[in-house]
Design an enzyme around this catalytic site. Structure first.
Site, short mmCIF file in Angstrom:
data_model
loop_
_atom_site.label_atom_id
_atom_site.label_comp_id
_atom_site.label_asym_id
_atom_site.label_seq_id
_atom_site.Cartn_x
_atom_site.Cartn_y
_atom_site.Cartn_z
N HIS A 1 -58.15 -86.86 -21.34
CA HIS A 1 -57.29 -87.64 -22.21
C HIS A 1 -57.63 -89.04 -22.55
CE1 HIS A 1 -53.98 -84.39 -21.90
NE2 HIS A 1 -54.96 -83.80 -22.69
N ARG B 1 -54.78 -74.35 -19.56
CA ARG B 1 -55.43 -75.70 -19.26
C ARG B 1 -53.82 -76.60 -19.22
NH1 ARG B 1 -58.57 -80.04 -20.46
NH2 ARG B 1 -57.73 -81.84 -22.01
#
Length: 315
Positions: free
Chosen positions: A288, A265
């Site tokens: 995020h 990732r």
């Protein structure tokens, strides 16, 4: 007491892993204090418990903070205690560390040592920027081949997001779905074929748990009993299966970096930055909450200090 904790966690819709972690820390806290009731204890006992974890246990800052979160949950949400000393307890400071990132050649070498389902799942971690549990929890309905999109349901923080579905994985994923469909049909014929549904959807839509769209893309090889309800059904593939496969592949590929599933990732985000995509786009793909979290990947690029030509080289 622990049953009350479990009930409150489920009432608030928190994750099962959070429930397990909180119950575990609260149990340790009570045992460490001679089985005294938490209502009889306060800040000194919590501070002493966290200090012993750091000094004797040598646990990381994140582990200390998880233990503190569990105890704060106990006092605030279960015991209903709102005292000034709860806000006075400081959390351990996490050290700022750069993520481990593989080069494109290292990613190719790692994936080259994998095969079958492990290769496909690892390719999704890198190709779509998924977290490990986001990958193993994928449902059939979350894949959109025509739009080359993948929907992550209830990711970190309970958030949904949209990310890319690599077109190069369309064929392997279709083959995986065919295998999952065969497993599902066998389960239906045996009187099973139902999966766990979130948010009490099983009560609202009684037949939805047997629908093909709700089935896991990567089903487990055997059925098991749900620990919360005792119902026998087929869950998703255990995440440790992929973790072990990636670890073995790293060794076979001769990679020195401590690469894990999450490293793929990190590599996804870094390689997108290298390709010129903006931080905001990558932030949305990764899910995020704050762009500051995404900015850490700029530190592992040939930018910043490493992207500036030294005056000595100019001379």
């Amino acid at each position: 007491m622990l049953d009350q904790v479990r009930g409150r966690v489920r009432r608030l819709g928190m994750a099962r892993r959070t429930e397990e972690a909180y119950v575990g820390w609260i149990r340790r806290f009570i045992l460490a204090n001679g089985k005294r009731h938490p209502a009889e204890m306060g800040a000194p006992e919590i501070e002493h418990f966290l200090t012993r974890l750091a000094v004797d246990g040598g646990v990381s800052a994140s582990t200390q903070n998880q233990a503190l979160s569990a105890l704060l949950f106990l006092y605030r949400q279960v015991l209903g205690v709102e005292l000034p000393w709860l806000d006075g307890i400081e959390r351990a400071k996490k050290p700022q560390r750069l993520p481990v990132v593989l080069t494109r050649a290292e990613v190719a070498a790692l994936l080259g040592e994998l095969s079958g389902t492990a290769w496909l799942m690892a390719s999704l971690l890198y190709g779509s920027g998924l977290r490990l549990m986001e990958c193993v929890r994928l449902r059939v309905k979350d894949l959109d081949f025509s739009r080359a999109e993948l929907i992550v349901r209830q990711g970190k923080g309970g958030k949904d997001r949209l990310t890319m579905l690599p077109r190069s994985l369309a064929g392997p994923l279709q083959a995986q779905l065919s295998e999952a469909s065969r497993i599902h049909q066998r389960d239906l014929e045996a009187g099973f074929g139902r999966v766990w549904l979130p948010d009490a959807l099983a009560s609202k839509y009684p037949n939805a748990s047997a629908d093909w769209g709700w089935q896991y893309v990567f089903p487990a090889s055997v059925r098991s009993c749900d620990p919360r309800g005792g119902i026998e059904r087929r869950h998703h593939l255990d995440e440790s299966t992929l973790q072990r496969a990636v670890k073995r592949a790293r060794v076979r590929a001769g990679l020195v970096k401590p690469a894990t599933c999450h490293t793929l990732r990190h590599s996804f985000a870094t390689h997108l930055l290298e390709a010129g995509y903006d931080l905001r786009t990558i932030q949305e793909l990764l899910g995020h909450k704050d762009v500051a979290t995404t900015q850490i990947y700029t530190h592992v690029l040939n930018r910043g200090g490493k992207g500036v030509l030294s005056p000595l080289d100019r001379a």
